[in-house]
Write an enzyme that holds these catalytic residues in place. Structure first.
Site, PDB file in Angstrom:
ATOM      1  N   GLU A   1       0.848  -1.192   0.000  1.00 36.24           N
ATOM      2  CA  GLU A   1       0.000   0.000   0.000  1.00 36.24           C
ATOM      3  C   GLU A   1       0.886   1.244   0.000  1.00 36.24           C
ATOM      4  OE1 GLU A   1      -2.888   2.498   3.043  1.00 36.24           O
ATOM      5  OE2 GLU A   1      -2.737   0.331   3.312  1.00 36.24           O
TER       6      GLU A   1
ATOM      7  N   ARG B   1       0.290  10.267   0.891  1.00 39.76           N
ATOM      8  CA  ARG B   1       0.670  11.309   1.841  1.00 39.76           C
ATOM      9  C   ARG B   1       1.922  12.064   1.408  1.00 39.76           C
ATOM     10  NH1 ARG B   1       0.440   7.492   7.226  1.00 39.76           N
ATOM     11  NH2 ARG B   1      -1.661   6.675   6.918  1.00 39.76           N
TER      12      ARG B   1
ATOM     13  N   THR C   1      -4.606   6.105   1.538  1.00 38.06           N
ATOM     14  CA  THR C   1      -4.984   7.493   1.807  1.00 38.06           C
ATOM     15  C   THR C   1      -5.647   8.131   0.588  1.00 38.06           C
ATOM     16  OG1 THR C   1      -2.914   7.539   3.088  1.00 38.06           O
ATOM     17  CG2 THR C   1      -4.248   9.516   3.139  1.00 38.06           C
TER      18      THR C   1
ATOM     19  N   LYS D   1     -11.445  -1.626   5.619  1.00 34.22           N
ATOM     20  CA  LYS D   1     -10.350  -1.289   6.511  1.00 34.22           C
ATOM     21  C   LYS D   1     -10.959  -0.776   7.817  1.00 34.22           C
ATOM     22  CE  LYS D   1      -6.716   2.268   6.767  1.00 34.22           C
ATOM     23  NZ  LYS D   1      -5.939   3.236   5.954  1.00 34.22           N
TER      24      LYS D   1
END
Length: 208
Positions: free
Chosen positions: A40, A44, A68, A128
């Site tokens: 993943e 960011r 994200t 998640k």
């Protein structure tokens, strides 16, 4: 691959914030060599999307996705970069509708039963749990299993190598997300042997 196949490929999904694009391929190789295929790459950092594109091209053993992802514009960008999956910290109606139109597998984040029920309304049953430790960790997952036994999770947020087995012992957990596999100092120093060792430790974790 569907969401459950992606999350079941390894016991841990490393949450990777890549600052230096030149480290992306070697970092991915080190993780895959250690037995961790699902990666993943968070958005960011400014090079997140470029890192996804590069790893997908250069590391054939990796299942490369984005983390994200918080809106439909980002989802389109990671889809165009070739991400196999996109993980979001949360969900809302507009985002889920965009997910339904995307060729990228989307795994939204939830923190409450109400959000979980919203996901189920849209036919999403693989999620998640975030931020896992803050919202109750394993106790929260045990509580959710009663009314939502068919839902499966990748809990992320505050989990370590030490606590991961407690999560993986639960019937509704497919894997855990963790940033401990890619310590900043090791990546900065290009200490790939350490990354591979951490990946091997994580790959050895057992699920129920």
């Amino acid at each position: 691959m569907n969401a459950r196949e992606i999350l079941s490929a390894g016991a841990v999904v490393p949450v990777m914030a890549i600052d230096d694009l030149s480290t992306a391929v070697d970092l991915a190789h080190a993780l895959v060599e250690g037995g961790i295929p699902t990666l993943e790459i968070t958005l960011r950092t400014p090079v997140g999307i470029d890192a996804i594109r590069l790893i997908k091209k250069e590391v054939p053993g990796a299942i490369v996705g984005a983390g994200t992802v918080v809106n439909s514009k980002q989802l389109k960008a990671v889809e165009d970069a070739g991400a196999a999956f996109a993980i979001s910290p949360g969900l809302n109606g507009e985002f889920v509708k965009a997910a339904q139109q995307s060729s990228t597998v989307v795994i939204p984040g939830v923190a409450t039963p109400g959000e979980l029920m919203l996901a189920l309304e849209y036919g999403i049953d693989t999620l998640k749990l975030f931020p896992a430790e803050v919202v109750g960790g394993t106790e929260m997952l045990k509580a959710l299993y009663g009314p939502f036994a068919d839902v499966r999770f990748c809990p992320t947020g505050g989990i370590s190598l030490k606590t991961a087995p407690e999560y993986l012992a639960l019937p509704n957990v497919l894997c855990v997300g963790g940033s401990w596999l890619t310590p900043k100092e090791a990546v900065k120093n290009k200490d790939w042997d350490t990354i591979t060792r951490l990946a091997k430790e994580a790959a050895a974790l057992k699920r129920v």
